[in-house]
Design a protein around this motif. Sequence first.
Motif, PDB file in Angstrom:
ATOM      1  N   PRO A  15       0.698  -1.193  -0.016  1.00  0.00           N
ATOM      2  CA  PRO A  15       0.086  -0.080   0.070  1.00  0.00           C
ATOM      3  C   PRO A  15       0.752   1.347   0.189  1.00  0.00           C
ATOM      4  O   PRO A  15       2.120   1.131   0.429  1.00  0.00           O
ATOM      5  N   GLU A  16       0.065   2.548  -0.405  1.00  0.00           N
ATOM      6  CA  GLU A  16       1.005   3.799  -0.416  1.00  0.00           C
ATOM      7  C   GLU A  16       1.264   4.185   1.097  1.00  0.00           C
ATOM      8  O   GLU A  16       0.645   3.756   1.977  1.00  0.00           O
ATOM      9  N   TRP A  17       2.612   4.665   1.298  1.00  0.00           N
ATOM     10  CA  TRP A  17       2.814   5.053   2.648  1.00  0.00           C
ATOM     11  C   TRP A  17       2.136   6.408   3.180  1.00  0.00           C
ATOM     12  O   TRP A  17       2.012   7.143   2.327  1.00  0.00           O
ATOM     13  N   MET A  18       1.779   6.300   4.308  1.00  0.00           N
ATOM     14  CA  MET A  18       1.233   7.563   5.029  1.00  0.00           C
ATOM     15  C   MET A  18       2.245   8.160   6.048  1.00  0.00           C
ATOM     16  O   MET A  18       3.393   7.640   6.212  1.00  0.00           O
ATOM     17  N   GLU A  19       1.939   9.339   6.514  1.00  0.00           N
ATOM     18  CA  GLU A  19       2.716  10.011   7.236  1.00  0.00           C
ATOM     19  C   GLU A  19       3.197   9.051   8.533  1.00  0.00           C
ATOM     20  O   GLU A  19       4.144   9.125   8.980  1.00  0.00           O
ATOM     21  N   GLU A  20       2.254   8.412   8.879  1.00  0.00           N
ATOM     22  CA  GLU A  20       2.798   7.393  10.000  1.00  0.00           C
ATOM     23  C   GLU A  20       3.809   6.153   9.708  1.00  0.00           C
ATOM     24  O   GLU A  20       4.553   5.938  10.430  1.00  0.00           O
ATOM     25  N   ALA A  25       9.618   4.562   9.971  1.00  0.00           N
ATOM     26  CA  ALA A  25      10.824   3.926   9.310  1.00  0.00           C
ATOM     27  C   ALA A  25      11.895   4.165   9.940  1.00  0.00           C
ATOM     28  O   ALA A  25      12.136   5.084  10.728  1.00  0.00           O
ATOM     29  N   ARG A  26      12.626   3.236   9.751  1.00  0.00           N
ATOM     30  CA  ARG A  26      14.175   3.203  10.409  1.00  0.00           C
ATOM     31  C   ARG A  26      15.084   2.853   9.175  1.00  0.00           C
ATOM     32  O   ARG A  26      14.948   2.209   8.278  1.00  0.00           O
ATOM     33  N   PRO A  27      16.356   3.251   9.237  1.00  0.00           N
ATOM     34  CA  PRO A  27      17.531   3.238   8.505  1.00  0.00           C
ATOM     35  C   PRO A  27      17.743   1.714   8.223  1.00  0.00           C
ATOM     36  O   PRO A  27      17.598   0.900   9.371  1.00  0.00           O
ATOM     37  N   ALA A  28      18.070   1.167   6.822  1.00  0.00           N
ATOM     38  CA  ALA A  28      18.390  -0.045   6.672  1.00  0.00           C
ATOM     39  C   ALA A  28      19.487  -0.855   7.678  1.00  0.00           C
ATOM     40  O   ALA A  28      19.421  -1.956   8.151  1.00  0.00           O
TER      41      ALA A  28
END
Length: 113
Positions: A15-20, A25-28
């Motif tokens: 799905p499309e990413w939302m602000e939440e 999200a975290r760095p790889a």
Amino acid sequence: MASDKPPVRFDSDNPEWMEEDFAKARPAVDVLPADVLAAFGRKRGRPKGTTSSTKSPVTIRVDNDVLDRFRSSGRGWQSRMNETLRGAVATDHSLIAAARGQGIGARFAQVQA
């Protein structure tokens, strides 16, 4: 009138990413195992924030045949070009002064003769 763009297809598995989502999200490097990160290879270019370098970025005009010769030697051609210039300057300290006066090509031809 029909649109030239294909219709948007939504994928429930992606799905499309939302602000939440962006906020969570975290760095790889924080979430992937070392062997997976190693598969991506090393980053290219100079490390950000490097201030200890004794080199300066410059823009110079070089004859195409000279540039082609160095580039055709593969990775590290810039370093080889730097070493060639360093060797020329070490061989004849008057090269810099000659470049100002009669042109480095003429002076270098005298050195080679």
